[in-house]
Motif scaffolding. Structure first.
Motif: not given
Lengths: 221, 221
Positions: A177-195
């Motif tokens: 399972g992804a932790t909150e940390r994993d999830y929000f790290e992915a969100v922050k990367t995608i939101v700010l910088e995209g893939l």
């Protein structure tokens, strides 16, 4: 409400929040909440006048915490990039401390009840609108991409910032399972910088064992 | 099922999908579905053996369409960037043609029932896993950012691609409703490129009436 009554009322809201998040509005009775707290059911009527108004209180508190997170993030910097990065972090901490909002939202999002609709409308007309404003500011300053309207981008970003419980539906049955940390790290990367990797990273793709990728401009631009 | 029986069965699934999306599993009876179609209730028992198995069929069909969208997007190109862009477009068209999945998902995401859990597990173990694979491939080739794990990025991207119904909770009460096109344009921009403007765009911020923004590197890198 008198000051001395406040702690007991807050405790009722805390217990109710946990139960509503776990079982939904229809799955929780005032009796369940009283049983959990070993208080007389009349106490809830006394403070809140019943289940419906207690639920409104639960939702208002949860939405208010999101409003404060937005305010804090905006106050942290004058740079919309840093404001959005701070918002991702504040929301991660909020989800870790109070994991009930994304669960309440997930429960309501399919067919929001009148209480949820009312509080969500209040929120969107007030603090919620500040997310679109943050994005619009960034677009005006040229630090965020022009193109899609700020309101539409805010819709997607809002979903990501509050969607951990809903996202778990897509969790791999094999992966841990992804932790909150994993999830929000992915969100922050995608939101700010995209893939898309920045050209430098794509050129140094060999450090990941591949040489084949040629850096190109972002798609469709 | 014989070939001649197929159209009637498909019709039942189509009507059931619409009703389940609108009212949720508990809000729809076999009687409701029959009434909508003017067929005898025994017809549903005959084809599906009851409401639970009809719902399973509805969910399997919806998830299968998502699986095909993933396959089509991957087949379109060898470039993970183009695959992901194609997936955003296929999902937009799917949402426009069949707006029921994001509504079904929104209904189930708060506390998925056993049928949804079963079909989601089947999907994630199969076609669903291909989204993380697509992202992992892009990371290996150096065209997507290294950093967050592909599974965590896939969780967020999966939510965005299927979250239109849930995102509408955050819709501004003043702004006109976002169309599928608006939403998926925002998703595609955010997923592929993020919100940060490329340095060139930031420098030409004056065309939006501001000169103050100085281009900087992406945050935290």
């Amino acid at each position: 409400m008198s000051e001395s009554a406040r702690p007991r009322a807050l405790e009722i809201v805390a217990v109710a929040t946990r139960l509503f998040a776990r079982r939904g509005y229809d799955g929780v009775s005032v009796r369940d909440i009283c049983a959990e707290m070993s208080v007389n059911c009349s106490t809830i009527s006394y403070y809140f006048g019943g289940k419906r108004r207690l639920y409104l209180e639960v939702l208002r508190e949860q939405f208010a915490a999101r409003g404060r997170a937005l305010d804090q993030a905006v106050a942290r910097s004058a740079d919309p990039r840093e404001q959005l990065a701070a918002l991702c972090e504040t929301m991660r901490d909020l989800e870790a401390e109070h994991p009930h909002f994304s669960a309440l939202l997930a429960r309501e999002s399919g067919g929001p009840g009148p209480e949820f609709q009312q509080v969500a409308r209040e929120f969107e007309a007030g603090p919620g609108g500040r997310l679109a404003e943050l994005i619009r500011n960034g677009q005006r300053q040229g630090v965020f991409r022009a193109g899609p309207r700020a309101e539409h981008l805010a819709l997607v970003v809002g979903l990501m910032l509050n969607g951990l419980a809903a996202a778990r539906v897509f969790e791999s049955p094999d992966a841990p399972g992804a932790t909150e940390r994993d999830y929000f790290e992915a969100v922050k990367t995608i939101v700010l910088e995209g893939l898309l990797a920045p050209p430098g990273e794509a050129e140094s793709g060999h450090r990941l064992g591949k040489q084949s990728a040629k850096p190109r401009g972002p798609l469709g631009r």
